[in-house]
Write an enzyme that holds these catalytic residues in place. Structure first.
Site, short mmCIF file in Angstrom:
data_model
loop_
_atom_site.label_atom_id
_atom_site.label_comp_id
_atom_site.label_asym_id
_atom_site.label_seq_id
_atom_site.Cartn_x
_atom_site.Cartn_y
_atom_site.Cartn_z
N HIS A 1 -1.48 0.97 7.52
CA HIS A 1 -2.01 0.64 6.13
C HIS A 1 -1.64 2.31 5.44
O HIS A 1 -1.90 3.29 6.48
CB HIS A 1 -3.44 0.50 5.91
CG HIS A 1 -3.99 0.40 4.75
ND1 HIS A 1 -3.50 -0.24 3.60
CD2 HIS A 1 -5.08 1.42 4.21
CE1 HIS A 1 -4.37 0.04 2.43
NE2 HIS A 1 -5.04 0.83 2.71
N CYS B 1 0.82 -1.18 0.14
CA CYS B 1 0.09 -0.16 0.11
C CYS B 1 0.92 1.05 -0.08
O CYS B 1 0.59 2.28 -0.66
CB CYS B 1 -0.96 0.03 1.22
SG CYS B 1 -0.23 -0.33 2.82
#
Length: 1351
Positions: A479, A177
């Site tokens: 994330h 990510c």
């Protein structure tokens, strides 16, 4: 039936709401990740046309009818289902919808395109509800607060089409990510994207796979032109030289930015883009130190690609409120005074000085890194700072130009001329850079010029925010996603991996960090872990602000690349369409010549005919040169039940989609490519028939033939079934007996002629045995008949491969029956015949066999008579060996008739003692402990005889005590005169006794089948080794099995061991003699090793030597046998000769001890009078320490405690050897006294600490003084933090008045090397080292020594 996940009945009031039945349809929209959990429910009359269903669904969801598909939803992948026809006039009832039940449907994309929305403005109005999103998206398929059925399958169509925003997402490979966030930011930067497009790749100069700029170029083209919702980044990461493991490593996005820019600069050397990174992202600053006495300034120029801003000042718990405040702190100078004074070259002395940073150039694209990751020195862990820090949409950098009044500084110092002169020099140094650098030069050579320049540049120093890279999570992991403003429409979007959605300014403010008002009660205690980590601003300069290139403005090479990628995508789309219309089903075929069942997967388009599918299967199974095509056909097949369901006569031109019931991801049946001989005709298989495999049994030959297949109907009677079989196998039906095997070992005689097959328990596929003869066996009860015994044996016989020991004197061409000598019985069964073969050459071997056997038997009988107290009336019955010709299958029946079976019919005089114990195999084969001939083979086993009768009388001990004085739990005997047997119900010993109380073999119990013959093993099994192929009834006990092997091994069963061979050639000894071979299966391997087998109550024990002051304190010595009821002293007596012979150790019985071993840690000291299984728990694979003593044993009682002490001498930086301390109690005061006594340290100066870890609790001498918990405040040893409750604990002690040696750096480094080497040799770490993160690295020419074709 229509595929459905549930068949729940609809409430009756709904069903009866109209005169005709109604159909309940539940539709799930899988075209969008936001609607995947939403359902539409329609309750329609059963006569409703399918097209009307589509119209109602379109109105409900707001899609244009005809732009979406409806497929059956039964929890499988919707992409592989056949859609309903939206133009069909069929009623729901005719379309296989079921009234009164839930009918689940999935709304999916049509032809790879997303459904068109009916009202455009309505969707725009819903953006605020559905599209606006900030933070990590929930996983697809997550179940909300609804009780309706939710498909857990992943809809691939949901990522096939571009999101409503028009932007394309990036697929997260695993933990990439951070990469996706940076790539999307660069893609949304017009200046970077346009410059990248201008660069042209030369394929002749570089491999496209390893070219980072080219793969970035391809990725950007796909992001701009692809119709997919998200695209892969694997080609980009492959160009980095990464393999698939890198996808599971999460890195810092700022670190990736720097490494990627470095890689691009290297790749772009000697090109037009060589200085692109510097032109866009590089700024300059001056790091200066100014003397406050003379005004002299020393400085150096540094470049930067980003500005790191701290969240909290060092040592403060209060964070900066805004980015502007953090920027001011960044350039705030500090005063160097006191011990930190600066040495001025002009003053030639240390003076107070001012040290700080000044910005000289700001880049066109300004990157700010918010340093949210820090290190907490109190917990020694990384932490994330979630404090609130605001950042503006427009940032005015002009306020960070002049942070100090330089004129005042010069005047105060009295050295204005020197200062201004120095400024001139600095300005001249930078005059050459102004023309090259496109940043903003803020430094000039005069105050007047600077002021005017500053005034002119004020308006040009306004930066606008366009990218916020957000981190959600903690310092341990989280994330990343990016919030990016498009310069095309000035709208903010969230790029969260494959999901792209529209967001607002309010969502950007949520990334400032700190507590959120929506957190309710916990808002004051917890801060949101989702906050901005990197900010990218662009200078507002109309002259320089670029727009994205339009398609007609693309360079020619980019136009070609766009066309190439478009064609690839169209090809992929066509392939997907083919995949969606391809039936994938398991295909089986019994090879006509090899008779081996082959398996494959048949992938056939739904429009292909059955004839074409047969040809495809024919080629797939490689039958072109084996059999003609017209001798093959496809039939419906159930592989699990081995059942042919139906054949497809007359349907050769029918499409496979219709025959298979549509395109599905899984089918509840398989296909079989059936073959026939040219002169045969295919049999017709009709639905509803059952398949029966018929085995013909020959009682005279005792053979069971291979099966033939017949088909019958469940409503047929047994009589009709007999007539059917009679025609197939040509046997008379009048005397026919049919036995149905319903499941394993469940045999049922079909004796009621009028019963139907269904009533008898027939199913889709069945197995029967048929016998038709006129013998008397026909009149006997089935359970007592020869037929039952033969079938029972057939069902329970397994084939084993037995490897005999190299020294085995047994003969393979002669089966010798042993005479079990006893009191009156001395008969030998002379009927055992020899197998035909060259016997003459083996006479000497057989003579050796008989001689060794007689010696072993006489020895064993002598021991047995000694153990039975001279009772010679008890004897062993003679074994009867009968030669029964009983082939099990065709392979056996074709073997030589001279292969004789050994079958025993032995009865027991006392079957009650035959008790099956639930135990498993034990004693793992150890390389050092399993020699081919054990040391105790053929030796007197007086210890075992003594042990077997250990409970008959009190055991005389060396110290004069008897066994009853040791423990009150000692068993008493009710009858001293009667010979005692082991009580298997009460006690679980390591093995079972091989003989019962009468001396009769426990294996001689009942009729058990056994047949053995020589077997030629594969090459590589070793010279001198012989193999047997044994067919044996798996209900036989291990004891009986071993006795059957005696003629082949050449020694009695008590003098060899059986090892079962598992996967990877691991061997485990089987010692539970009462257990059957039921856990074995066909073709298992067994290894026989010579050596005395364990008797009941005996355990094989591994003995290790404890060497407390050696570098390796644990050394394996030998394997010994301990037994239940044996005292520790008796085991020591038995060990002494073994230690002398096998290990060369001369030990007297009072100069060594045995103690508990737990891993490598020494434990409880065993005293001589302790009894195994009473005072000491013993088990299979038990391990024990043997410790040599310097003097007499000090441990006399279990109330004593033995600890191992070691003195630490800080003044010498060394540890003394271990010394044992025996305590009478667990008192700390007594420990101090003992330590003072052995060391001479005054009692009040003794300090001690418990060792950590595995013995010997090694620790570096550099750490021991401060790392251990010295002098714990406790009065007893058995409480926290010591918890010393057993022998063997390690205690370090020291003299608290002894000063620690002061080391020079050189001495410390030398000592550190020595300690590191010492501790590594003993397997101990020098210091604790947490798991290190893998460094982020990009390889410019591909990863070294890695296969770049792998993802």
């Amino acid at each position: 039936m229509v595929p459905g996940e549930e068949n729940q009945l609809v409430p009756k009031e709904i069903e009866n709401a109209a005169e005709e039945p109604r159909v309940l349809c539940i539709i799930q929209d899988t075209t969008n990740s936001k609607t995947v959990n939403e359902r539409i429910t329609l309750n329609l009359p059963a006569s409703t046309p399918v097209r009307k269903l589509f119209e109602d669904v379109a109105n409900k969801v707001g899609y244009i009818n005809g732009t979406f598909d409806l497929v059956w939803g039964n929890g499988i992948n919707t992409a592989d289902m056949a859609p309903l026809d939206h133009t069909s006039d069929k009623s729901l009832l005719d379309a296989n919808f079921e009234p009164g039940k839930k009918n689940f449907l999935h709304l999916t994309d049509k032809d790879g395109e997303q459904p068109q929305i009916l009202l455009e403005d309505s969707s725009a109005g819903e953006d605020s509800v559905h599209d606006r999103f900030i933070g990590p998206l929930p996983r697809e398929g997550s179940v909300g607060s609804t009780s309706d059925y939710v498909s857990q399958s992943y809809s691939y169509s949901s990522i096939l089409n571009k999101s409503e925003t028009g932007y394309v997402g990036l697929v997260n490979q695993a933990m990439t990510c951070y990469l996706n966030s940076l790539l999307q930011t660069l893609f949304m930067t017009p200046e970077f994207r346009n410059a990248l497009y201008k660069w042209e790749f030369e394929e002749s100069e570089e491999d496209p796979v390893t070219s980072i700029p080219y793969q970035l170029q391809r990725l950007f083209v796909l992001l701009q032109t692809s119709k997919k919702r998200a695209i892969e980044t694997t080609d980009v990461t492959r160009s980095f030289g990464w393999d698939s493991s890198e996808a599971w490593q999460q890195h810092d996005v700022q670190e990736l930015c720097r490494v990627m820019f470095d890689a691009l600069e290297q790749k772009w050397k000697q090109t037009e883009q060589a200085d692109l990174i510097n032109e866009l992202y590089q700024g300059k600053l001056k790091d200066y130190v100014r003397c406050l006495e003379c005004g002299y300034e020393g400085w150096r120029i540094d470049t930067y690609l980003d500005i790191p801003l701290v969240i909290r000042p060092y040592g403060s718990s209060q964070a900066f409120a805004s980015v502007e405040e953090a920027l001011h702190a960044f350039i705030q100078p500090e005063i160097l005074d006191g011990p930190n004074q600066y040495f001025c070259e002009r003053c030639k002395k240390k003076c107070d000085a001012r040290k700080g940073l000044r910005f000289l150039h700001f880049p066109y694209l300004l990157t700010l890194q918010l340093k949210r990751f820090d290190f907490d020195y109190t917990t020694m862990h990384r932490i994330k700072l979630n404090d609130r820090m605001t950042f503006p949409e427009e940032l005015d950098m002009s306020t960070f130009i002049d942070v100090e009044d330089e004129t005042e500084s010069c005047t105060d110092s009295g050295a204005e001329n020197e200062g201004s002169c120095h400024s001139d020099q600095m300005s001249n140094d930078f005059s050459n850079d102004d023309g090259v650098d496109e940043g903003i030069c803020l430094e000039t050579n005069s105050g007047t010029e600077k002021i005017s320049k500053s005034g002119l540049e004020k308006n040009s120093l306004i930066y606008e925010l366009f990218s916020v890279m957000v981190h959600s999570g903690s310092a341990a992991g989280g994330h990343y996603y990016a919030c990016i403003k498009s310069f095309s429409d000035e709208q903010w979007y969230s790029f969260n991996d494959q999901h792209v959605s529209r967001i607002t300014q309010e969502d950007i403010k949520k990334t400032h960090g700190g507590s959120s008002g929506s957190r309710g009660y916990y808002s004051s205690a917890f801060a949101s872990s989702t906050n901005a980590y990197m900010l990218i601003y662009r200078l507002k300069d109309p002259a320089r602000n670029a727009k994205f290139l339009e398609v007609d403005e693309y360079p020619e090479h980019i136009k070609n690349l766009v066309q190439k990628e478009r064609e690839l995508e169209e090809q992929e789309k066509r392939q997907r369409e083919i995949e969606r219309n391809t039936c994938k089903i398991k295909l089986f075929c019994l090879h006509p010549t090899k008779q081996v069942m082959m398996e494959n997967k048949l992938e056939v388009h739904k429009d292909k005919t059955l004839k074409e599918a047969v040809e495809m299967a024919y080629k797939m199974m490689d039958l072109e040169e084996v059999i003609p095509l017209d001798c093959c056909r496809l039939v419906k097949y159930d592989e699990f039940h081995d059942y042919l369901e139906r054949s497809y006569e007359g349907e050769e031109d029918t499409p496979m989609g219709l025959l298979l019931g549509g395109v599905k991801s899984t089918y509840m049946f398989d296909l079989l490519l059936e073959t026939r001989k040219p002169d045969q005709v295919f049999q017709s298989y009709k639905p509803g028939e059952v398949m029966v495999k018929v085995h013909v049994v020959d009682l005279k030959a005792e053979s069971v033939a291979a099966p033939i297949t017949v088909r019958a109907y469940l409503n047929q009677t047994v009589t009709e079934f007999k007539q059917l079989i009679s025609k197939a196998i040509h046997l008379p039906a009048e005397t026919m007996r049919i036995v149905l095997e319903r499941c394993y070992n469940d045999l049922r005689l079909l004796s009621v002629s009028s019963k139907t097959l269904k009533a008898e328990g027939f199913f889709r596929s069945n197995k029967v045995f048929v016998e038709s003869s006129e013998t008397l066996d026909y009149q006997m009860a089935f359970a007592e008949s020869h037929l039952w015994k033969l079938l029972d044996r057939h069902a329970n016989t397994i084939r084993l491969f037995v490897l005999l020991p190299e020294q085995s004197p047994g003969s393979y061409s002669k089966r010798t029956a042993y005479q079990k000598a006893g009191g009156d019985s001395g008969n030998v069964d002379d009927d055992c015949e020899r197998v035909k073969g060259p016997v003459g050459s083996l006479k000497s071997v057989e003579a050796i066999l008989e001689e060794s056997t007689e010696k072993l038997k006489s020895l064993s009988l002598q021991q047995q008579q000694d153990g039975d107290n001279g009772d010679s009336s008890k004897s062993t019955e003679t074994s009867d060996f009968e030669n029964i010709e009983s082939p099990l299958n065709e392979r056996d029946s074709s073997a030589s008739v001279d292969n004789r079976e050994l079958e025993q019919h032995i009865q027991t005089s006392d079957p009650e003692n035959f008790q099956s114990e639930e135990r498993s195999d034990s004693d793992v084969n150890n390389d050092r402990s399993t020699s081919s001939v054990d040391s105790d083979i053929l030796s007197s086993s007086h210890s075992s005889d003594t042990l077997c009768n250990a409970d008959n009388a009190q055991i005389p001990l060396a110290n004069g005590l008897d066994s009853h004085s040791i423990t009150s739990s000692r068993r008493t005997k009710a009858n001293e005169g009667k010979k005692e047997t082991w009580d298997t119900a009460e006690e679980d010993s390591g093995t079972d006794s091989e003989y019962d109380e009468s001396g009769k073999s426990r294996g001689e119990m009942q009729y058990m089948y056994f047949k053995a013959e020589p077997y030629a093993a594969d090459e590589g099994s070793g010279e001198g080794h012989k193999w047997l192929m044994v067919h044996v009834d798996k209900r036989i006990t291990l004891a009986a099995f071993k006795q059957h092997l005696e003629p082949f091994v050449g020694v009695l069963s008590s003098h060899f061991k059986v090892f079962r061979v598992y996967a990877s050639n691991q061997e485990f000894e089987s010692v539970r003699l009462n257990e059957t071979l039921s856990s074995f299966s066909d073709d298992n391997k067994i290894t026989i090793r010579l050596g005395r087998a364990l008797k009941k109550g005996e355990y094989r024990v591994k003995v290790y030597q404890l060497l407390v002051n050696e570098q390796e304190p644990c050394k394996f010595l030998l394997d010994a046998v301990f037994a239940k009821g044996m005292t520790v002293r008796q085991s020591k007596e038995e060990l002494i000769p073994q230690l002398r012979e096998q290990c060369g150790l001369e030990l007297s019985i009072d100069r060594f001890r045995l103690r508990k071993k737990t891993w490598k840690n020494p434990g409880t000291v065993f005293l001589d009078y302790h009894i195994y299984e009473e005072d000491i728990n013993i088990s299979s694979n038990w391990e024990v320490f043997l410790e040599a003593l310097d003097g007499v044993e000090k441990m006399k009682s279990m109330s004593q405690l033995a600890v191992l002490s070691r003195r630490w001498k800080p003044s010498e930086m060394k540890l003394d050897p271990f010394q044992e301390v025996v305590l009478e109690s667990s008192s700390v005061d007594e420990l101090r006294e003992k330590l003072s006594e052995i060391s001479g340290i005054p009692l009040e100066d003794i300090e001690f600490a418990k060792g950590r870890g595995t013995f010997p609790c090694d620790i570096s001498v550099l750490d021991i003084h401060q790392d251990l918990d010295w002098n714990p405040k406790v009065s007893t040893l058995n409480v926290w933090p010591l918890y010393i409750c057993d022998d063997g604990a390690v205690i370090f002690y020291r003299d608290k008045t002894e000063e620690l040696m002061e080391l020079t750096d050189e001495q410390r480094n030398e000592l550190m090397k020595k300690e590191s080497s010492r501790l590594q040799k003993t397997g101990h770490r020098v210091t604790y080292s947490p798991r290190k993160e893998k460094a982020l690295k990009i390889y410019l020419d591909g990863a070294p020594n890695k296969d770049l074709t792998q993802d």
